[in-house]
Design a protein around this motif. Structure first.
Motif, PDB file in Angstrom:
ATOM      1  N   PHE A 135       0.829  -1.197   0.000  1.00 23.57           N
ATOM      2  CA  PHE A 135       0.000   0.000   0.000  1.00 23.57           C
ATOM      3  C   PHE A 135       0.870   1.257   0.000  1.00 23.57           C
ATOM      4  N   LYS A 136       1.914   1.276   0.834  1.00 23.40           N
ATOM      5  CA  LYS A 136       2.819   2.429   0.882  1.00 23.40           C
ATOM      6  C   LYS A 136       3.526   2.621  -0.456  1.00 23.40           C
ATOM      7  N   ALA A 137       3.970   1.543  -1.075  1.00 25.52           N
ATOM      8  CA  ALA A 137       4.643   1.638  -2.364  1.00 25.52           C
ATOM      9  C   ALA A 137       3.700   2.206  -3.425  1.00 25.52           C
ATOM     10  N   HIS A 138       2.458   1.758  -3.394  1.00 23.24           N
ATOM     11  CA  HIS A 138       1.465   2.275  -4.351  1.00 23.24           C
ATOM     12  C   HIS A 138       1.215   3.773  -4.116  1.00 23.24           C
ATOM     13  N   GLN A 139       1.093   4.178  -2.867  1.00 21.11           N
ATOM     14  CA  GLN A 139       0.860   5.583  -2.540  1.00 21.11           C
ATOM     15  C   GLN A 139       2.036   6.448  -2.974  1.00 21.11           C
ATOM     16  N   TYR A 140       3.261   5.969  -2.798  1.00 19.27           N
ATOM     17  CA  TYR A 140       4.434   6.709  -3.273  1.00 19.27           C
ATOM     18  C   TYR A 140       4.405   6.865  -4.790  1.00 19.27           C
ATOM     19  N   GLN A 141       4.010   5.803  -5.481  1.00 19.79           N
ATOM     20  CA  GLN A 141       3.926   5.849  -6.939  1.00 19.79           C
ATOM     21  C   GLN A 141       2.880   6.870  -7.382  1.00 19.79           C
ATOM     22  N   VAL A 142       1.727   6.875  -6.744  1.00 19.36           N
ATOM     23  CA  VAL A 142       0.669   7.835  -7.066  1.00 19.36           C
ATOM     24  C   VAL A 142       1.149   9.267  -6.789  1.00 19.36           C
ATOM     25  N   ALA A 143       1.819   9.459  -5.663  1.00 14.97           N
ATOM     26  CA  ALA A 143       2.318  10.790  -5.306  1.00 14.97           C
ATOM     27  C   ALA A 143       3.369  11.257  -6.313  1.00 14.97           C
ATOM     28  N   ASN A 144       4.260  10.368  -6.714  1.00 16.17           N
ATOM     29  CA  ASN A 144       5.286  10.744  -7.696  1.00 16.17           C
ATOM     30  C   ASN A 144       4.671  11.093  -9.049  1.00 16.17           C
ATOM     31  N   THR A 145       3.676  10.345  -9.476  1.00 13.56           N
ATOM     32  CA  THR A 145       2.994  10.632 -10.741  1.00 13.56           C
ATOM     33  C   THR A 145       2.306  11.988 -10.671  1.00 13.56           C
ATOM     34  N   SER A 146       1.635  12.270  -9.574  1.00 15.54           N
ATOM     35  CA  SER A 146       0.970  13.565  -9.401  1.00 15.54           C
ATOM     36  C   SER A 146       1.985  14.699  -9.376  1.00 15.54           C
ATOM     37  N   ALA A 147       3.099  14.493  -8.707  1.00 16.60           N
ATOM     38  CA  ALA A 147       4.133  15.526  -8.636  1.00 16.60           C
ATOM     39  C   ALA A 147       4.717  15.800 -10.022  1.00 16.60           C
ATOM     40  N   GLU A 148       4.927  14.758 -10.810  1.00 22.40           N
ATOM     41  CA  GLU A 148       5.451  14.945 -12.169  1.00 22.40           C
ATOM     42  C   GLU A 148       4.455  15.715 -13.031  1.00 22.40           C
ATOM     43  N   ARG A 149       3.177  15.389 -12.915  1.00 21.47           N
ATOM     44  CA  ARG A 149       2.141  16.086 -13.683  1.00 21.47           C
ATOM     45  C   ARG A 149       2.059  17.556 -13.272  1.00 21.47           C
ATOM     46  N   LEU A 150       2.105  17.825 -11.977  1.00 18.78           N
ATOM     47  CA  LEU A 150       2.075  19.211 -11.505  1.00 18.78           C
ATOM     48  C   LEU A 150       3.319  19.979 -11.956  1.00 18.78           C
ATOM     49  N   SER A 151       4.456  19.320 -11.950  1.00 17.04           N
ATOM     50  CA  SER A 151       5.682  19.965 -12.401  1.00 17.04           C
ATOM     51  C   SER A 151       5.577  20.344 -13.877  1.00 17.04           C
ATOM     52  N   THR A 152       5.020  19.463 -14.692  1.00 19.56           N
ATOM     53  CA  THR A 152       4.835  19.752 -16.115  1.00 19.56           C
ATOM     54  C   THR A 152       3.884  20.921 -16.308  1.00 19.56           C
ATOM     55  N   GLN A 153       2.777  20.923 -15.572  1.00 17.72           N
ATOM     56  CA  GLN A 153       1.817  22.019 -15.676  1.00 17.72           C
ATOM     57  C   GLN A 153       2.442  23.331 -15.223  1.00 17.72           C
ATOM     58  N   LEU A 154       3.221  23.292 -14.170  1.00 18.10           N
ATOM     59  CA  LEU A 154       3.885  24.499 -13.682  1.00 18.10           C
ATOM     60  C   LEU A 154       4.865  25.030 -14.723  1.00 18.10           C
ATOM     61  N   GLN A 155       5.581  24.149 -15.397  1.00 20.54           N
ATOM     62  CA  GLN A 155       6.498  24.575 -16.450  1.00 20.54           C
ATOM     63  C   GLN A 155       5.737  25.234 -17.593  1.00 20.54           C
ATOM     64  N   GLN A 156       4.576  24.683 -17.958  1.00 20.13           N
ATOM     65  CA  GLN A 156       3.758  25.275 -19.021  1.00 20.13           C
ATOM     66  C   GLN A 156       3.277  26.662 -18.621  1.00 20.13           C
ATOM     67  N   VAL A 157       2.790  26.790 -17.403  1.00 18.14           N
ATOM     68  CA  VAL A 157       2.296  28.077 -16.917  1.00 18.14           C
ATOM     69  C   VAL A 157       3.432  29.094 -16.876  1.00 18.14           C
ATOM     70  N   THR A 158       4.588  28.671 -16.384  1.00 19.02           N
ATOM     71  CA  THR A 158       5.738  29.567 -16.303  1.00 19.02           C
ATOM     72  C   THR A 158       6.155  30.039 -17.688  1.00 19.02           C
ATOM     73  N   ALA A 159       6.207  29.127 -18.648  1.00 18.41           N
ATOM     74  CA  ALA A 159       6.580  29.500 -20.021  1.00 18.41           C
ATOM     75  C   ALA A 159       5.561  30.463 -20.611  1.00 18.41           C
ATOM     76  N   PHE A 160       4.284  30.216 -20.365  1.00 15.96           N
ATOM     77  CA  PHE A 160       3.232  31.080 -20.889  1.00 15.96           C
ATOM     78  C   PHE A 160       3.342  32.479 -20.284  1.00 15.96           C
TER      79      PHE A 160
END
Length: 135
Positions: free
Chosen positions: A19-44
């Motif tokens: 369960f902990k491993a799955h939660q870490y994976q979900v958190a990492n995926t969300s963090a990567e998606r937010l990082s990508t969105q933040l980069q898009q917003v910053t570039a815009f």
């Protein structure tokens, strides 16, 4: 009985680790998606800043900004609005500008700043559609 309790503890421990491993994976995926969105917003926003600086150096006044500027009216001491857009302009260009004092005199430095803000209206409308959760 002790063996059964030991098996239960081992099973629970194993499930908790999974369960902990799955939660870490979900958190990492969300963090990567937010990082990508933040980069898009910053570039815009960087593109908007660059465009604003260039327009302010040149002449931010255009046919569109003149039409919008002519429609502006004071709401109170700190708000100016465009109550009616000229025919043919999309509603997303409508908005409120905040600042101090009355409408600026045409041709003044302050009027240039208003024209600059108005010239960014199409970009802000695009940003509103493209980056709806961030604007």
């Amino acid at each position: 009985m002790i063996v059964l309790a030991l098996l239960l503890v081992i099973t629970l421990h194993h499930n908790l680790r999974q369960f902990k491993a799955h939660q870490y994976q979900v958190a990492n995926t969300s963090a990567e998606r937010l990082s990508t969105q933040l980069q898009q917003v910053t570039a815009f926003l960087e593109a908007m800043r660059g465009q604003a600086e260039e327009r302010l150096r040149s002449n931010p006044e255009s046919g569109l900004t003149k039409e919008l500027f002519d429609q502006m009216e004071c709401v109170d001491e700190e708000q100016v609005r465009i109550p009616h857009l000229p025919n043919g302009l999309p509603p997303l260009l409508a908005g409120t500008l905040t600042g101090h004092g009355p409408l600026p005199a045409p041709g003044s430095e302050r009027a240039s700043q208003f024209h600059l803000a108005l010239s960014l209206s199409p970009l802000l409308a695009t940003a509103s559609n493209y980056l709806a959760n961030w604007i």
